[in-house]
Design a protein around this motif. Structure first.
Motif: not given
Length: 696
Positions: A169, A171, A235, A283
């Motif tokens: 992910d 971001s 994202h 992330t």
């Protein structure tokens, strides 16, 4: 209606089990077998408590069990469990009462080539496509598996799938600098060659996942991204090899674009510590404002630089292309003939689209990045320098500000060098005095085909036959599926949702000249419908022919010119009707039973049944294509008359550019009954087109 993938929150795998499955024959058990004590499974898959699989109608799992000597059995979902998070998968495999405990290994997506539970194989692409803010694209690459040991039971064996891949992910956030821009792509890479994607091996018995060698970068392209808002994260999601990269040098590259800006921007930066765990979202926080900015030039390839057309051939994996969005077809005027009723002429106008989008595509994510910029349509092909191109066909539509289609273009995705594969035909000696007919140069395959071979039970028929056209129309119709003679091939919309047969409209009302380009997914016919013509007038010059076809050569004036409705790519056009004339000893051909002529077909007239096609003069390969019948519903069949090995009268059918009678077009035809080079048939039929070099 369209099949929509339904997800709970992220819903990672709901479509996964449908998109990567084999198209070949396999055993599907959709209901519990009667009698005995068959093995069946209760399967569920989740990334976490909030993200469970919603099983789809064509979900399949692969099943291994040593005790029952089961090796890679493909098992289909029981129908009552479509749309559920728990799915029952029934088999006809019976418990081995002498074996005691049974150990089961199951996985998805099913791959027919897996022959051992210790050697599950697949490919993780380094080029992935995300639509908007959703992460549903991860379904196309996810690998899930489960193991269970059970003594004989009469109930379903519970199987909870795990995920073998890691999910990144990325971001991305901007404080203010790039607000209003859109993410075009995100690339994550390592500088020391650590493989992040590529061909993998997975051991179901140990849960070990490995990529021996592959790409050290993974890029996710983003379609329909929203504009960046300051201090709000976008994202980007990617599937990736689960590795500990904490000690590796890694880099992220974000490409952004903005309406009204001529150039894209590339933002690059190094990363410090990354650890990618299997079965988790990992992330990665990216401060876009801290990255190094580079202005990118327009590296797209202009397909319309030399000539505009209704079809463009594109073949370099990962390449961005563009073409002129203001020109109808080739933009040429077709002058009116002496008879202005049947040869009224055609005058194009300038197009002014407000937006563009994929109308349909033959494979998910075949093309992406479709946008309108400076009066050009832009799009990007699937794949990359390290991921092979998926071939196929797509249609991109242009819309006015009300959302109505005003024009559309066919994108023929193939890396074959079609110009290098052309073949020169010889016309019949009866036409030796007609200079415009001589030595026609033809493509070696039908328009839209990704193969130039005859098809058989081991090949995909839709690769060979190409697309279908009602005579005089520029808009292609998808052909039959390889599995069912009376159903159309699956295609997908801009969001990669399945387009159902009912989304191809069928109407019994002929179209008018003003609306000729507005309904590219409508078939004009129907069970009670159009007698012969899809068009509301008997215009014989829609594909640029200047005269009617006649077996005597029509005084040598029938070669014609390319028109704005011609479906062929730049440099080619629909052929004149005399290109097939030496396929028979007599112009026009006839019925085989009359024995009044001979043909140049290899293997005799029965070859169609034996090879699902025919080769003429030992050179020119024509697959059995069948046809789309205008007298029945395209959605429900039997509109598609075709393509079952051994089926008599399937027929080879290819349109020419000429009409030969009111409401009829001239087509080349061969089946076990006869060979016509050409003969007339109603224009509402859907036949194939093989393009000829345009020498004008």
């Amino acid at each position: 209606m369209k099949k929509q993938y339904t997800f709970l929150v992220l819903g990672l795998c709901a479509g996964l089990l449908t998109t990567a499955c084999s198209d070949d024959d396999y055993t599907n058990d959709f209901t519990r077998p009667a009698g005995g004590n068959q093995i069946f499974f209760n399967c569920q898959s989740q990334l976490d408590e909030n993200n469970k699989v919603i099983w789809a109608a064509d979900s399949k799992i692969g099943f291994f069990c040593e005790q029952t000597e089961t090796v890679n059995l493909a098992v289909g979902l029981a129908a009552p469990f479509v749309g559920q998070t728990e799915g029952l998968f029934y088999t006809q495999v019976i418990w081995n009462k002498e074996a005691g405990d049974h150990t089961f290994y199951v996985y998805a997506p099913y791959n027919k080539n897996n022959t051992s539970a210790k050697a599950i194989a697949g490919t993780l692409s380094n080029s992935q496509l995300q639509s908007g803010t959703a992460n549903t694209h991860l379904m196309s690459s996810a690998l899930t598996y489960a193991t269970a040991t059970s003594a004989e039971v009469e109930t379903a064996v519970p199987m909870t799938f795990k995920h073998a891949l890691g999910y990144m992910d990325v971001s991305c956030k901007t404080a203010a600098k790039y607000a209003g821009w859109k993410i075009k792509s995100i690339e994550f890479s390592t500088e020391d060659g650590v493989p992040l994607a590529g061909e993998y091996k997975f051991d179901l018995t140990t849960g070990q996942f490995a990529i021996a060698e592959g790409s050290s970068k993974v890029q996710v392209k983003v379609d329909n991204a929203p504009e960046l808002v300051q201090n709000e994260a976008f994202h980007g999601y990617m599937s990736i090899n689960p590795l500990d990269l904490s000690a590796k040098q890694c880099k992220v590259t974000v490409v952004i674009e903005k309406a009204g800006e001529d150039n894209d921007l590339s933002l690059e930066g190094n990363l410090s510590s990354v650890k990618i765990l299997a079965g988790e979202f990992n992330t990665l926080e990216v401060d876009m404002d801290a990255l190094t900015e580079t202005v990118l030039g327009d590296n797209s390839v202009d397909l319309s630089a030399n000539e505009t057309a209704n079809c463009y051939i594109a073949g370099k994996a990962g390449q961005e292309y563009r073409f002129n969005a203001t020109v109808m077809g080739n933009g040429a005027v077709t002058p009116a003939g002496t008879n202005t009723t049947t040869f009224p002429g055609i005058t194009p106008s300038i197009l002014a689209p407000s937006s563009v989008a994929i109308l349909w595509q033959s494979a998910r994510s075949l093309v992406s990045g479709v946008k309108l910029k400076n009066n050009y349509v832009y799009f990007t092909l699937n794949g990359s320098d390290e991921t092979p191109l998926v071939s196929g066909n797509a249609v991109i539509a242009a819309y006015d500000d009300t959302g109505a289609v005003i024009w559309s273009w066919h994108i023929w995705v193939t890396d074959a060098d079609l110009d290098a594969k052309v073949q020169t035909y010889t016309v019949h000696q009866n036409y030796a005095n007609f200079a415009t007919y001589q030595s026609p140069v033809m493509m070696d395959r039908n328009l839209g085909a990704t193969s130039a071979e005859l098809w058989n039970s081991d090949t995909d028929s839709k690769d060979a036959h190409g697309l279908f056209y009602q005579w005089g129309r520029k808009d292609p119709l998808i052909g039959p599926s390889s599995e069912n003679a009376t159903s159309i091939a699956v295609v997908y919309d801009k969001d990669n949702n399945t387009i159902e047969p009912t989304d191809w409209a069928t109407t019994t009302t002929p179209i008018t000249r003003d609306d000729i380009a507005k309904y590219p997914m409508t078939i004009y016919g129907g069970a009670s419908g159009i007698s012969e013509n899809w068009f509301a007038e008997d215009a014989c010059d829609l594909w640029g022919s200047s005269v009617m076809y006649a077996v005597d050569g029509a005084e040598g004036k029938g070669a014609g010119e390319k028109s704005i409705y011609d479906p062929c790519p730049p440099g080619y056009r629909v052929p004149h009707p005399y290109v097939w004339s030496t396929f028979t000893s007599e112009p026009g051909g006839g019925k085989h039973k009359t024995a009044g002529f001979t043909t140049t077909i290899d293997g005799g007239i029965k070859t169609l049944q034996n090879t699902t096609g025919a080769t003429f003069s030992s050179t020119y390969v024509y697959p059995a294509t069948g046809f789309i019948a205008y007298t029945a519903s395209f959605a429900t069949g039997p509109a598609l008359q075709r393509l079952s090995k051994g089926l008599a009268n399937v027929g080879i059918n290819n349109w020419s550019n000429a009409a030969n009678a009111a409401n009829r077009g001239a087509r080349f035809f061969f089946d076990n009954g006869g060979c016509s080079t050409p003969a007339g048939n109603p224009r509402a039929y859907g036949y194939c087109v093989r393009c000829m070099k345009d020498t004008k």
